[in-house]
Design an enzyme around this catalytic site. Sequence first.
Site, PDB file in Angstrom:
ATOM      1  N   HIS A 153       0.836  -1.207   0.000  1.00 21.09           N
ATOM      2  CA  HIS A 153       0.000   0.000   0.000  1.00 21.09           C
ATOM      3  C   HIS A 153       0.873   1.260   0.000  1.00 21.09           C
ATOM      4  O   HIS A 153       0.422   2.323   0.419  1.00 21.09           O
ATOM      5  CB  HIS A 153      -0.952   0.022   1.205  1.00 21.09           C
ATOM      6  N   SER A 284      16.400  19.626 -15.347  1.00 20.23           N
ATOM      7  CA  SER A 284      15.390  20.692 -15.388  1.00 20.23           C
ATOM      8  C   SER A 284      16.048  21.977 -15.849  1.00 20.23           C
ATOM      9  O   SER A 284      17.177  22.284 -15.459  1.00 20.23           O
ATOM     10  CB  SER A 284      14.763  20.879 -14.002  1.00 20.23           C
TER      11      SER A 284
END
EC number: 4.3.2.2
Length: 480
Positions: A153, A284
């Site tokens: 999970h 970036s």
Amino acid sequence: MDEFEEYRNPLTKRYASREMVCNFGEKRKVILWRQLWIWLAETQKELGFDITDEQINEMKSQRDSVDFGTAAAEEKARRHDVMAHVYTFALACPKAAPIIHLGATSCFVGDNADLIMLKDGLNILLPKVARCIDRLAKKAMLHKSLICLARTHLQPAQPTTMGRRICMWIQDLLLDLENLERLKNHTIRFRGAKGAVGTQASFMDLFQGDHQKVIKLDEILTKKSGFQRSWCVTGQTYPRKVDIEITNALSNIGATVHKICTDIRLLSSFHEVEEPFETKQIGSSAMPYKRNPIRSERACSLARYLMHISTSMVSTVSVQWLERSLDDSAIRRIVLPEAFLAADACLTLLQNIAEGLIVYPMVMEANLNSELPFLVVERILVKMVSEGAANRQECHERLRKHSHEAAAEIKLKGLKNSLMDKLLNDYYFAPIHSLLPTVLDPSYMIGRAVEQVEVFLNTEVDPAIHSYKDCLALNSNITI
């Protein structure tokens, strides 16, 4: 027209290998059509037709010299691609013109050529899957004992090893390898010489009702084309459910690649692993420190397209009315090549990522240690009860209280995990204070992870890729 003025499929231009792109190229297709006409003429001659060696040699000499301009003009006039190429081939082979396409229907060349290209596409993909398995297997063996935090999970669960986690990725790839091998060896068959609706009526006429010669024609053509079997019963086309089987298998590859690369992206966000990053690579334009997992992201993007491509083949099968409708034509021209190109691109990326995958053991250890006190609570409970030092329910409540207090300090104050300190300062747990260092040793909590890696790699992985050993050395290079 400038090449940059018109749309070019990015799969062809940027992502798929040249080998796969050329396999589904127009020239390859038309040359296969011509080869099928040559095989048909050769076989008809073997079975008694009045066809000369001169005619067959003429066809062979012109097989690769395709006048696409003439073919395009003919298709525009006739609205029929196969007949346009029958005409074009006949112009190049005037002596053989009377016997080109004799007794055949369009699907004799169209479908049979498609089946050859599909089979060759599988032959291109299979070694790529094997190489992905091989590269990941090497990483799994290298990191078989490297303990890390398993997550379910996306929440901390129990310790495992990085090698064991990689083996889960490999298991999915093994299933993909088995699927592709099954398709290649059992599912894909030659359509053969079946005539307009599958009854072989045209060939029965040509052979004057001789069943054995019609059967022999089909058998010889099947062998010449590299297949072991042909379909016994077809309509005008080979069963289009074969296309479902193929695209389902390729979609499964997409799911596998997406899962693996998503895992790598998640682990990258925890700073536990990193995909290859070039020396001059820029993450970036605004943030110079960024090291984005662009290869994994690209693989996931391509994989999403691939995962959804098979549904179009399911709907295509459903509208093949009676012996055939042309609902399949346009969509198959698009979907089948693109499915192979997308799978090819995904596997190329995955191999490249696997070859350069970077693992950070110290970060894994730090992340594990930050959660480890919570992970051993059950072991502490068992130790307390087995030592006869506590009532289970009372001990459970104390552990719950201390655990929640420690968790609150982490989340609300940004403090380190203090659960062990709380237990050491609680006289109730004094009977096991001396055992806590042993309880905190994660090597006692990984079960058979190391042994499972060794057994899995030796008994399942190595035998599965053994037949590909001669093509495992090829590395994957990504240029964009």
